[in-house]
Scaffold this motif. Structure first.
Motif, short mmCIF file in Angstrom:
data_model
loop_
_atom_site.label_atom_id
_atom_site.label_comp_id
_atom_site.label_asym_id
_atom_site.label_seq_id
_atom_site.Cartn_x
_atom_site.Cartn_y
_atom_site.Cartn_z
N ILE A 137 0.84 -1.13 0.06
CA ILE A 137 0.19 0.08 -0.28
C ILE A 137 0.91 1.33 0.07
N PHE A 138 1.96 1.38 0.83
CA PHE A 138 2.67 2.29 0.83
C PHE A 138 3.77 2.62 -0.40
N SER A 139 4.04 1.16 -0.92
CA SER A 139 4.92 1.55 -2.02
C SER A 139 4.02 2.24 -3.31
N LEU A 140 2.73 1.98 -3.33
CA LEU A 140 2.07 2.63 -4.29
C LEU A 140 1.44 4.10 -4.06
N TYR A 141 1.34 4.31 -2.64
CA TYR A 141 1.02 5.62 -2.23
C TYR A 141 1.85 6.48 -2.61
N ILE A 142 3.27 6.38 -2.38
CA ILE A 142 4.22 7.38 -2.55
C ILE A 142 4.39 7.88 -3.74
N PRO A 143 4.53 7.01 -4.94
CA PRO A 143 4.76 7.62 -6.27
C PRO A 143 3.51 8.18 -6.79
N VAL A 144 2.10 7.61 -6.54
CA VAL A 144 0.87 8.10 -7.05
C VAL A 144 0.85 9.68 -6.58
N SER A 145 0.93 9.58 -5.19
CA SER A 145 0.85 11.01 -4.39
C SER A 145 1.74 11.92 -4.96
N ASN A 146 3.19 11.51 -5.15
CA ASN A 146 3.99 12.34 -5.61
C ASN A 146 3.80 12.79 -7.20
N LEU A 147 3.33 11.85 -7.73
CA LEU A 147 2.70 12.23 -9.30
C LEU A 147 1.55 13.27 -9.11
N VAL A 148 0.66 13.01 -8.37
CA VAL A 148 -0.24 14.12 -8.26
C VAL A 148 0.19 15.41 -7.80
N ASN A 149 1.09 15.43 -7.20
CA ASN A 149 1.77 16.77 -6.58
C ASN A 149 2.56 17.37 -7.72
N PHE A 150 3.02 16.41 -8.59
CA PHE A 150 3.66 17.30 -9.67
C PHE A 150 2.84 18.28 -10.59
N PHE A 151 1.51 17.59 -10.54
CA PHE A 151 0.68 18.40 -11.46
C PHE A 151 -0.28 19.23 -10.83
N TYR A 152 -0.68 19.05 -9.27
CA TYR A 152 -1.44 20.11 -8.74
C TYR A 152 -0.99 20.88 -7.66
N ALA A 153 0.30 20.42 -7.05
CA ALA A 153 0.90 20.92 -6.00
C ALA A 153 2.50 20.99 -5.85
N PRO A 154 3.13 21.47 -7.16
CA PRO A 154 4.36 21.33 -7.58
C PRO A 154 5.53 21.61 -6.56
#
Length: 287
Positions: free
Chosen positions: A78-95
């Motif tokens: 769960i954590f291994s998926l949360y880290i890259p997914v949340s970071n990718l979202v941040n790149f687009f919505y909260a750089p």
């Protein structure tokens, strides 16, 4: 003494040229060695007896450990998926919140000054990881065909070869224990290194020793945690994929290949996008 990038390239080229020439002259296969360009493997059965002894002497302890490993594997996936997914979202919505995500590659993202610490730490992390898989396999009465170490370019690794037929016939719980064992041990090794960093009396040590020991413990902790998390990403051929497919197989055996391809493709895409956006935002990243 620091070395320049050119000296590093020259040393690496000479090292692998010598290994390749020796492999052409001597029958290395006779001694369990296999050498190819930028690839060296040593495979042996000599440690199998010791592996069996360690496993059966502390059988109850290992059973408790690997049961914990199953539980921790669920959290790590769960954590291994949360880290890259949340970071990718941040790149687009909260750089401003997005962090760098990159692979640790000698001479590319790992600087030459840190390279010795990285290589030693990687060796420790990989050997303990694979020994854990070996102990878990023997605990589940799955034969270990061989154990070995490898060097690919300058990346040190280790491996355990369980009997694939016996592994495929094992119960879901047995497979889960085997797949979860490696990352659990990586995490524990990292915790020990971090504890040592915080408890050693650095002021009482010679400066040079404190420098080398401190850096080595830092890299063991860093790699231990990162390998524990990354290894449980459900991306083939990582352990996270094997762990997840163990349960997919139980309920959707016929569709398992399709599910594996879909999940692995999504995970790979997320990783590649994170790495690409890291390069765009932060430039070439070097530790």
């Amino acid at each position: 003494m620091d070395i320049t990038p050119l000296e590093f390239i020259e040393f690496t080229a000479v090292f692998w040229a010598v290994i390749y020439i020796i492999s052409r002259i001597l029958p290395l296969e006779k001694y369990g060695l296999e050498a190819k360009p930028l690839y060296l493997v040593y495979k042996t059965k000599h440690f199998n007896a010791a592996l069996d002894e360690i496993t059966h002497k502390f059988k109850r302890f290992w059973l408790i450990m690997w049961n914990i490993g199953v539980a921790s594997a669920v959290g790590l996936i769960i954590f291994s998926l949360y880290i890259p997914v949340s970071n990718l979202v941040n790149f687009f919505y909260a750089p401003e919140k997005a962090g760098p995500m990159f692979l640790l590659l000698p001479g590319i993202t790992v600087g030459f000054q840190a390279l010795p610490f990285f290589l030693v730490a990687m060796a420790i992390v990989m050997v303990t990881h694979e020994v854990a898989h070996g102990i878990a396999s023997r605990l589940e009465n799955i034969r270990v065909r061989s154990m070995g170490i490898m060097l690919v370019f300058l990346i040190f690794g280790a491996f355990v070869e369980p009997d694939e037929k016996q592994l495929s016939r094992a119960s879901q719980v047995s497979k889960a224990r085997i797949y979860g064992a490696g990352s659990l041990v990586n995490f524990l090794v990292a915790i020990l290194a971090i504890i040592a960093l915080g408890t050693i009396g650095w002021q009482s040590l010679p400066r040079q020793l404190a420098y080398y020991l401190g850096n080595q413990l830092f890299w063991i902790g860093l790699l231990g945690i990162n390998v524990a998390i990354f290894n449980m990403l459900p991306l083939y051929p990582l352990d996270g994929d094997g762990f997840l497919m163990t349960f997919v197989e139980k309920f959707r055996k016929k569709r398992m290949p399709t599910v594996r391809i879909i999940i692995s493709t999504l995970c790979l895409g997320i990783l590649v996008m994170n790495i690409a956006l890291t390069f765009i935002k932060f430039g070439p990243y070097l530790l």
